[in-house]
Enzyme design. Structure first.
Site, short mmCIF file in Angstrom:
data_model
loop_
_atom_site.label_atom_id
_atom_site.label_comp_id
_atom_site.label_asym_id
_atom_site.label_seq_id
_atom_site.Cartn_x
_atom_site.Cartn_y
_atom_site.Cartn_z
N SER A 194 0.89 -1.22 0.14
CA SER A 194 -0.11 0.04 -0.03
C SER A 194 0.92 1.22 -0.05
O SER A 194 1.92 1.34 0.98
CB SER A 194 -0.93 0.00 1.32
OG SER A 194 -1.74 1.05 1.24
N ALA A 195 0.76 2.24 -0.82
CA ALA A 195 1.53 3.38 -1.19
C ALA A 195 1.69 4.20 0.07
O ALA A 195 2.62 4.88 0.27
CB ALA A 195 1.23 4.19 -2.35
N HIS A 196 0.43 4.36 0.86
CA HIS A 196 0.37 5.53 1.85
C HIS A 196 1.39 5.05 3.03
O HIS A 196 1.52 5.80 3.88
CB HIS A 196 -0.93 5.77 2.35
CG HIS A 196 -1.56 4.67 3.07
ND1 HIS A 196 -2.20 3.59 2.48
CD2 HIS A 196 -1.53 4.30 4.27
CE1 HIS A 196 -2.47 3.08 3.51
NE2 HIS A 196 -2.22 3.33 4.70
N CYS A 320 -8.87 -0.49 24.95
CA CYS A 320 -9.50 0.73 25.63
C CYS A 320 -9.60 1.68 24.29
O CYS A 320 -10.33 2.91 24.52
CB CYS A 320 -8.66 1.23 26.58
SG CYS A 320 -8.34 0.34 28.04
#
Length: 460
Positions: A194-196, A320
């Site tokens: 994935s590029a991001h 949480c």
């Protein structure tokens, strides 16, 4: 404000920004058309594919651009399973895969397939022998991440790939976290990224499928991307993704060494500065920019908010901070403490000053959160200890059940027991983890009218 969550999304690389702006002017036309603007767009797309393929280590015609890394994983798994349906419907995954892999596995199982989930050790790594033991004659596909998204542990991809090759099973590697750091060990059959994650724009994923791998695209057929990714290509984003991948890989050797030293400083200093902390993940075989630790007696959501107020953007696998109120599947599979979990992942260019300021701020933030929750400062023995105590923490969420346990453990004699009643899923993980950290004996879990009863024996 230091941004320490590059594992979720790295800041846009300057090269990606330049390439994106340039491609907006040159790459807007349909690359399938034969007129001038279409040919220009096709040249940009082909050049981006060649650059990305070189970084991945595959042929350009083996690489497909998708709309995201998740889409690449889903398409890769569904296509490989469909292509090998005559072999069988057995899928092998590790217990700490990215949720996109596990969601695909769940969908496969819901459709009648079988799934084997390989456990990991306390560092988050699979054993090649254990992985190989799950490969069967009817195994259609195996999946293994190159490095874990939450704790940074690198997996033995080369060893598992060799076992898969001997068994005749294709291996899909999720390389989203590691591809920007360097090449993935060879032997894989399919690869997704994935590029991001490496400083490219969001909305661009990569799927590489080696020649010879049986693959049947699922869903309606489309003429784009060899039929493996439907829809008009986002050429400016693809060009920026390929350009930034090439740029970060060129910088990787020097920058990885620098970030590894900064992460090592965090790994060693946090336990010295903050009491009752567990640093998780493999200390050696790990991504250079990522470190995860968990703090006893701390509400993860509050801790992240307080760090944000202090100027630091970090993430967490703590239950949480999740709307499901269940611990991260990665931390659960590793059997480590989940409460007060903090993941620090440093982007390119992080300075020593930023890290030092984080280490200066962290102890005070943790202490303030613990004080707000009423965590024990020190155990004081009771003058007349009872042989056993019951703590009712029903309806109370992490880390309260563990805090209440810590408050009363000294009120029973050595050999005495404390039973914690809790209906919080995190207690199943955090109470045994607390026992390991405090050198107390976790006796086990018993059924209760509501939730479960967790029994702890005092040893010291």
């Amino acid at each position: 404000m230091p941004y320490f969550d590059a594992a979720s999304a790295a800041p846009l690389h300057p090269v990606a920004r330049q390439a994106l702006l340039a491609a907006l002017d040159e790459g807007w036309a349909d690359p399938a058309r034969l007129y001038r603007e279409g040919r220009r767009a096709r040249l940009l797309l082909d050049a981006a594919r060649e650059a990305a393929a070189e970084a991945v280590g595959c042929r350009p015609d083996e690489l497909t651009f998708t709309s995201s890394g998740t889409r690449a994983v889903h398409s890769g798994i569904s296509g490989a399973l469909a292509g090998r349906r005559r072999v069988g419907r057995h899928l092998v995954v590790s217990a700490v895969e990215h949720s996109s892999v596990l969601h695909s596995a769940a969908a496969h199982e819901a459709q009648g397939g079988s799934v084997a989930e390989v456990p990991v050790d306390r560092s988050g790594a699979v054993s090649p022998a254990a992985y190989g033991a799950e490969l069967r004659e009817d195994t259609a596909l195996a999946c293994l991440q190159s490095a874990n998204h939450e704790v940074g542990t690198e997996q033995p991809v080369a060893e598992v790939a060799a076992l898969c090759r001997d068994a005749g099973v294709p291996l899909l590697v999720d390389a989203a976290q590691s591809l920007g750091q360097g090449p993935v060990p060879g032997g894989w059959s399919l690869l997704a990224a994935s590029a991001h994650k490496w400083g490219g724009p969001a909305g661009v994923g990569l799927l590489a499928v080696r020649k010879g791998v049986r693959f049947a695209v699922q869903g309606p057929a489309d003429e784009r991307e060899s039929g493996r990714a439907a829809g008009f290509e986002n050429i400016p984003a693809i060009v920026a993704a390929a350009a930034s991948l090439r740029a970060v890989r060129a910088e990787a050797a020097a920058e990885s060494a620098r970030l590894r030293a900064l992460v090592e400083r965090i790994r060693s200093r946090v336990p010295a500065l903050v009491p009752d902390v567990e640093v998780v993940g493999d200390a050696e075989r790990r991504l250079p920019h990522l470190v995860t630790f968990s703090c006893l007696y701390v509400d993860g959501e509050t801790l992240l908010h307080e760090l944000d107020r202090a100027g630091f953007s970090v993430s967490s696998g703590s239950s949480c901070t999740s709307s499901t109120l269940t611990p991260s599947h990665v931390l659960r599979a590793m059997g480590v403490l989940s409460e007060g979990n903090v993941r620090v992942s440093l982007p390119t260019g992080t300075t020593e000053e930023d890290v030092d300021r984080f280490l200066d701020v962290l102890p005070g933030v943790v202490a303030a959160v613990r004080e707000k929750l009423g965590a024990p400062a020190a155990a004081a023995p009771s003058p007349a200890p009872a042989a056993s105590l019951v703590v009712d923490a029903l309806g109370r969420r992490c880390p309260v059940p563990v805090i209440e346990l810590a408050k009363v453990i000294a009120d029973v004699p050595v050999g005495g027991t404390v039973t914690v009643l809790s209906d919080d899923e995190a207690a199943r993980l955090d109470i045994p983890a607390w026992c390991a950290m405090r050198e107390q004996e976790y006796v086990g879990e018993e059924p209760a009218d509501r939730g479960s009863a967790y029994v702890v024996r005092r040893l010291s």
